[in-house]
Scaffold this motif. Structure first.
Motif, PDB file in Angstrom:
ATOM      1  N   LEU A  65      13.946  68.795  39.115  1.00 47.47           N
ATOM      2  CA  LEU A  65      13.814  67.965  37.915  1.00 47.47           C
ATOM      3  C   LEU A  65      12.342  67.628  37.712  1.00 47.47           C
ATOM      4  O   LEU A  65      11.655  67.256  38.662  1.00 47.47           O
ATOM      5  CB  LEU A  65      14.633  66.675  38.103  1.00 47.47           C
ATOM      6  N   TRP A  66      11.852  67.784  36.498  1.00 47.21           N
ATOM      7  CA  TRP A  66      10.448  67.510  36.204  1.00 47.21           C
ATOM      8  C   TRP A  66      10.263  66.124  35.606  1.00 47.21           C
ATOM      9  O   TRP A  66       9.428  65.346  36.045  1.00 47.21           O
ATOM     10  CB  TRP A  66       9.892  68.542  35.208  1.00 47.21           C
ATOM     11  N   HIS A  67      11.050  65.824  34.578  1.00 50.87           N
ATOM     12  CA  HIS A  67      10.775  64.629  33.790  1.00 50.87           C
ATOM     13  C   HIS A  67      12.068  64.047  33.238  1.00 50.87           C
ATOM     14  O   HIS A  67      12.911  64.780  32.709  1.00 50.87           O
ATOM     15  CB  HIS A  67       9.826  64.980  32.627  1.00 50.87           C
ATOM     16  N   ILE A  68      12.220  62.741  33.365  1.00 51.11           N
ATOM     17  CA  ILE A  68      13.385  62.062  32.787  1.00 51.11           C
ATOM     18  C   ILE A  68      12.980  60.846  31.960  1.00 51.11           C
ATOM     19  O   ILE A  68      13.807  60.219  31.313  1.00 51.11           O
ATOM     20  CB  ILE A  68      14.379  61.613  33.880  1.00 51.11           C
ATOM     21  N   SER A  69      11.699  60.488  31.991  1.00 42.66           N
ATOM     22  CA  SER A  69      11.130  59.290  31.356  1.00 42.66           C
ATOM     23  C   SER A  69      11.467  58.058  32.173  1.00 42.66           C
ATOM     24  O   SER A  69      12.312  58.091  33.084  1.00 42.66           O
ATOM     25  CB  SER A  69      11.585  59.115  29.903  1.00 42.66           C
ATOM     26  N   PHE A  73       3.165  53.110  37.518  1.00 41.75           N
ATOM     27  CA  PHE A  73       2.561  54.439  37.588  1.00 41.75           C
ATOM     28  C   PHE A  73       2.184  54.945  36.197  1.00 41.75           C
ATOM     29  O   PHE A  73       2.913  54.732  35.223  1.00 41.75           O
ATOM     30  CB  PHE A  73       3.508  55.421  38.285  1.00 41.75           C
ATOM     31  N   CYS A  74       1.037  55.610  36.148  1.00 42.51           N
ATOM     32  CA  CYS A  74       0.534  56.155  34.899  1.00 42.51           C
ATOM     33  C   CYS A  74      -0.065  57.529  35.195  1.00 42.51           C
ATOM     34  O   CYS A  74       0.350  58.184  36.155  1.00 42.51           O
ATOM     35  CB  CYS A  74      -0.470  55.205  34.257  1.00 42.51           C
ATOM     36  N   ASN A  75      -1.021  57.971  34.376  1.00 40.80           N
ATOM     37  CA  ASN A  75      -1.493  59.348  34.485  1.00 40.80           C
ATOM     38  C   ASN A  75      -2.944  59.512  34.925  1.00 40.80           C
ATOM     39  O   ASN A  75      -3.373  60.627  35.216  1.00 40.80           O
ATOM     40  CB  ASN A  75      -1.327  60.062  33.136  1.00 40.80           C
ATOM     41  N   SER A  76      -3.720  58.428  34.963  1.00 41.48           N
ATOM     42  CA  SER A  76      -5.150  58.549  35.246  1.00 41.48           C
ATOM     43  C   SER A  76      -5.719  57.210  35.673  1.00 41.48           C
ATOM     44  O   SER A  76      -5.071  56.163  35.526  1.00 41.48           O
ATOM     45  CB  SER A  76      -5.898  59.037  33.997  1.00 41.48           C
ATOM     46  N   GLY A 111       3.800  50.509  28.796  1.00 38.55           N
ATOM     47  CA  GLY A 111       4.578  51.702  29.097  1.00 38.55           C
ATOM     48  C   GLY A 111       3.771  52.975  28.984  1.00 38.55           C
ATOM     49  O   GLY A 111       2.635  52.982  28.514  1.00 38.55           O
ATOM     50  N   THR A 112       4.380  54.066  29.438  1.00 41.49           N
ATOM     51  CA  THR A 112       3.771  55.379  29.394  1.00 41.49           C
ATOM     52  C   THR A 112       4.880  56.418  29.472  1.00 41.49           C
ATOM     53  O   THR A 112       5.784  56.305  30.298  1.00 41.49           O
ATOM     54  CB  THR A 112       2.773  55.585  30.550  1.00 41.49           C
ATOM     55  N   THR A 113       4.820  57.413  28.608  1.00 47.15           N
ATOM     56  CA  THR A 113       5.866  58.435  28.592  1.00 47.15           C
ATOM     57  C   THR A 113       5.888  59.243  29.876  1.00 47.15           C
ATOM     58  O   THR A 113       6.936  59.453  30.485  1.00 47.15           O
ATOM     59  CB  THR A 113       5.675  59.382  27.393  1.00 47.15           C
ATOM     60  N   PHE A 114       4.732  59.716  30.291  1.00 49.37           N
ATOM     61  CA  PHE A 114       4.673  60.628  31.431  1.00 49.37           C
ATOM     62  C   PHE A 114       4.430  59.928  32.766  1.00 49.37           C
ATOM     63  O   PHE A 114       4.552  60.556  33.819  1.00 49.37           O
ATOM     64  CB  PHE A 114       3.563  61.666  31.211  1.00 49.37           C
ATOM     65  N   GLY A 115       4.037  58.669  32.759  1.00 50.61           N
ATOM     66  CA  GLY A 115       3.668  57.983  33.986  1.00 50.61           C
ATOM     67  C   GLY A 115       4.795  57.942  34.998  1.00 50.61           C
ATOM     68  O   GLY A 115       5.920  57.555  34.680  1.00 50.61           O
ATOM     69  N   GLY A 116       4.491  58.354  36.233  1.00 54.10           N
ATOM     70  CA  GLY A 116       5.486  58.318  37.290  1.00 54.10           C
ATOM     71  C   GLY A 116       6.518  59.423  37.192  1.00 54.10           C
ATOM     72  O   GLY A 116       7.617  59.292  37.747  1.00 54.10           O
ATOM     73  N   ASN A 117       6.179  60.531  36.500  1.00 50.25           N
ATOM     74  CA  ASN A 117       7.153  61.624  36.425  1.00 50.25           C
ATOM     75  C   ASN A 117       7.386  62.211  37.815  1.00 50.25           C
ATOM     76  O   ASN A 117       6.578  62.064  38.725  1.00 50.25           O
ATOM     77  CB  ASN A 117       6.713  62.688  35.417  1.00 50.25           C
TER      78      ASN A 117
END
Length: 376
Positions: free
Chosen positions: A61-65, A91-94, A263-269
């Motif tokens: 599984l890659w991503h579930i939001s 968790f976020c992306n950067s 929030g963040t869409t990809f954070g913590g994927n």
């Protein structure tokens, strides 16, 4: 004509593969990578454990939001906060995103907007992080900055005491200013910061984006100081090359970020979290951290023996080492690259050494030999 924006001063080398500390370009030439992607590739290139983790997770599984429960995020948060005064994570992306979240959290929790940061700091390039960064060159051309930030001279206790008051929401700093010249916090200044925070109820934000995850020989660089943060930001080495950032905070801030507050869409994927868990499982081992400290000592000893003290001095800690020169070091970076050693600057007069934490003493010897050849 390129189809890419020209916002990076790119080098002409095209790197195509890497293993450990060694990277190879499209012409087959090998280089010692003492940049680690700017302190990112903490376990070296293509570390087998990271490759295995990424392959296994990619098949599941890659991503579930963040609409759904994530035991994987829970485990990583517990690992990052274990045996600290911190209790929760986002968790976020950067690193920029982590610092942006820290600024929002501090302002929302305190209801105040005045945040003290320091000259020569670097916290990122979004509007909040850019306003926090104490370098005018980062802000030029973008119009009015976000209000509320005040830059102070780093390690200046008098300036700090004159600036703090009951309206101050937070003090934000790097334990070692990486981009700003590899400038380390002085013990007396760290003590003064803690006294100011306790006196006025100020939150302390420590930006560990570059110094965290074992880079200085402990899990976090602040652990080697008197500083006790309320908020810590992470990125770079946390993912070992896979994009991930994190904000850690004390339990008293837990309720400040309720549903819908940030929030963040990809954070913590799941790909990022699984890789980061593998990284910290390796790096946080006491023997591994001791190894970073031992290699740091060895690197400093070799550099001290190789370079004349009247022209060069060493800064930094762990495997974040700066070589301060009396001359501009741009030409040195270019000469080193031709000799097979990749370096990054920290300002105009400091060479920054950021090898993978897995670098060997033999590779250190090779790098020092190249530096001696071009510097002496």
């Amino acid at each position: 004509m390129t189809s890419l924006f020209n916002n990076y001063a790119r080098r002409s080398v095209h790197l195509v593969k890497g293993q450990g500390t060694i990277v190879t370009d499209d012409q087959g030439k090998e280089y010692l990578d003492f940049t680690s992607g700017i302190a990112v590739v903490s376990l070296g290139h293509a570390h087998p454990a990271i490759v295995k983790t990424l392959q296994e997770q990619s098949e599941k599984l890659w991503h579930i939001s963040n609409l759904f429960e994530s035991p994987e995020q829970e485990k990583l948060a517990e690992t990052l906060t274990k045996e600290t005064d911190l209790a929760c994570a986002l968790f976020c992306n950067s690193g920029t995103e982590a610092n942006e979240a820290a600024i929002k959290l501090a302002r929302k929790h305190t209801g105040k907007h005045h945040i003290l940061t320091f000259k020569q700091s670097f916290h990122g390039r979004t509007f909040g992080a850019m306003a926090a960064t104490g370098q005018e060159k980062i802000q030029q051309g973008f119009g009015p900055m976000l209000e509320g930030f005040e830059w102070l001279p780093f390690n200046d206790t008098d300036a700090l005491e004159n600036a703090v008051n009951e309206k101050t929401a937070a003090i934000m700093l790097e334990v070692i200013q990486g981009e700003g010249g590899v400038n380390s916090i002085e013990p007396v200044f760290a003590k003064a910061i803690m006294e100011a925070c306790e006196k006025f109820g100020i939150l302390l934000i420590i930006d560990e984006v570059q110094t965290g995850i074992g880079r200085t020989g402990t899990r976090y660089a602040y652990e080697q100081t008197a500083l006790k943060p309320d908020i810590v930001t992470l990125a770079k080495g946390l993912g070992g090359g896979f994009p991930i950032g994190a904000l850690l905070a004390g339990k008293e801030l837990f309720d400040t970020f309720g549903p819908g507050s940030h929030g963040t869409t990809f954070g913590g994927n799941l790909l990022a979290v699984s890789v980061a868990q593998t990284v910290v499982d390796h790096v946080f081992e006491p023997a591994f951290l001791q190894g970073v400290q031992d290699k740091s000592t060895y690197l400093k000893q070799q550099l001290t023996a190789a370079l004349p003290a009247d022209n060069y001095s060493l800064r930094g800690n762990g495997l974040l080492i700066g070589i301060h020169s009396n001359e501009e070091i741009g030409p040195v970076i270019q000469k080193a690259e031709k000799q097979g050693l990749l370096l990054v600057p920290a300002g105009t007069n400091v060479i920054r050494l950021l090898p993978p934490l897995t670098v060997t003493n033999e590779e250190i010897d090779q790098a020092v030999a190249i530096l001696k050849k071009i510097l002496v």
